[in-house]
Design a protein around this motif. Sequence first.
Motif, PDB file in Angstrom:
ATOM      1  N   HIS A  61       0.939  -1.116  -0.160  1.00 34.08           N
ATOM      2  CA  HIS A  61      -0.031   0.049  -0.066  1.00 34.08           C
ATOM      3  C   HIS A  61       1.120   1.286   0.139  1.00 34.08           C
ATOM      4  CE1 HIS A  61      -3.165  -2.853   1.811  1.00 34.08           C
ATOM      5  NE2 HIS A  61      -3.422  -2.558   0.593  1.00 34.08           N
ATOM      6  N   GLU A  64       1.889   3.637   2.977  1.00 32.20           N
ATOM      7  CA  GLU A  64       2.159   3.002   4.519  1.00 32.20           C
ATOM      8  C   GLU A  64       3.881   2.981   4.480  1.00 32.20           C
ATOM      9  OE1 GLU A  64      -1.884   0.261   4.308  1.00 32.20           O
ATOM     10  OE2 GLU A  64       0.119  -0.890   4.638  1.00 32.20           O
ATOM     11  N   HIS A 146       3.100  -3.514   6.908  1.00 36.39           N
ATOM     12  CA  HIS A 146       1.850  -2.742   6.659  1.00 36.39           C
ATOM     13  C   HIS A 146       1.622  -1.644   7.909  1.00 36.39           C
ATOM     14  CE1 HIS A 146       0.078  -4.705   3.130  1.00 36.39           C
ATOM     15  NE2 HIS A 146       0.754  -5.730   3.627  1.00 36.39           N
TER      16      HIS A 146
END
Length: 354
Positions: A61, A64, A146
């Motif tokens: 992501h 992140e 994450h």
Amino acid sequence: MARAKPNRGFELGGVEVAPGTQQTIQLDVAQLYTHTPLTIPVEVLNGRLEGPVLLISAAIHGDELNGVEVVRQILSLVEPAKLKGTLVAVPVVNVFGFIQKSRYLPDRRDLNRSFPGSQKGSIAARLAHQFFSQVVTRCSHIIDLHTAAVYRTNLPQLRANLDDPESSAMAQAFGAPVVINASTRDGSLRAEAQAKGIPVLTFEGGEALRFDSGAINMAIKGCIRVMRSLGMLPSRRRSRSDTMAVARSTSWVRAEQDGIIRSQVALGSKVKKGAVLAKIAAPLGHGEFTLLAPKEGIVIGQHTLPLVNEGDALFHLAYFEQQHADEAMAQIDSLFDEDPGPGIIYDVDEPGLT
Ligand SMILES: [Zn+2]
């Protein structure tokens, strides 16, 4: 114990990394509108002796960021000459999202729902395919880093399939304050790599677009401990407890009305059944609503934006057996003891590695 065999060269993206050396490889994944090639930087540290191939990946992501700093610091600690096996470090998998400071890809897909990908799909599918086929399937163990999504923060925690002995051993070695024996979502890196028989730990800590020193330091130490337990780095005398703080279950407590929220508990707090989690009221203070904890648990995730709509997920609570709750709280206390404060990052000092 059998003596380790000399390692072989590690080939990636047409580049051969000789044993005892390290190299940065630019993995071609796509090109921009300008026809400028877009690449994923991959650092390969190939040890002199044969051993596991560990992938540490971050920013699947793109917003992140904690994992990006985790990978940087791990690379500053580990030397290929002293490494057994191979470390494949990828600080930024979703290069598009990283540039845009976005979780997603330009086709608005979530890369962590796009594995194993396809050669003919849109950009998320193609990037997933390249990364999965060229990197993921070459590795014997994976730690994927994450954070929570925007406007949320997570206590450092692991998600893993604890029914798999190898994943469970990695989680035990990592030593996070909370471990969730979590099922996987289709298309996630963890689900698809596990389907190929590769044990995967998913680390969650902190929030998107921020550096969180506590989560970063915890993850660096956790990754190094996993590498020691896999025999990739010299092991140290165990001083950690052998119990893992495994949550029995978790649930989100949601807003029961719209308004401005004033949180009454901090991340990592232990709350009793009926404890006040937050107060929600209209901007003028009318119609105040008190949000209560449904059961005794520990706050492992929290909404950080003070503005909420009815139904928004506000507090992620983890529920434990008593012994595991005590273990989690001891680890949470030591985590906050070591935290130098918001935004301040110090480099982890790991003796015995250099
Ligand atoms: Zn994520």
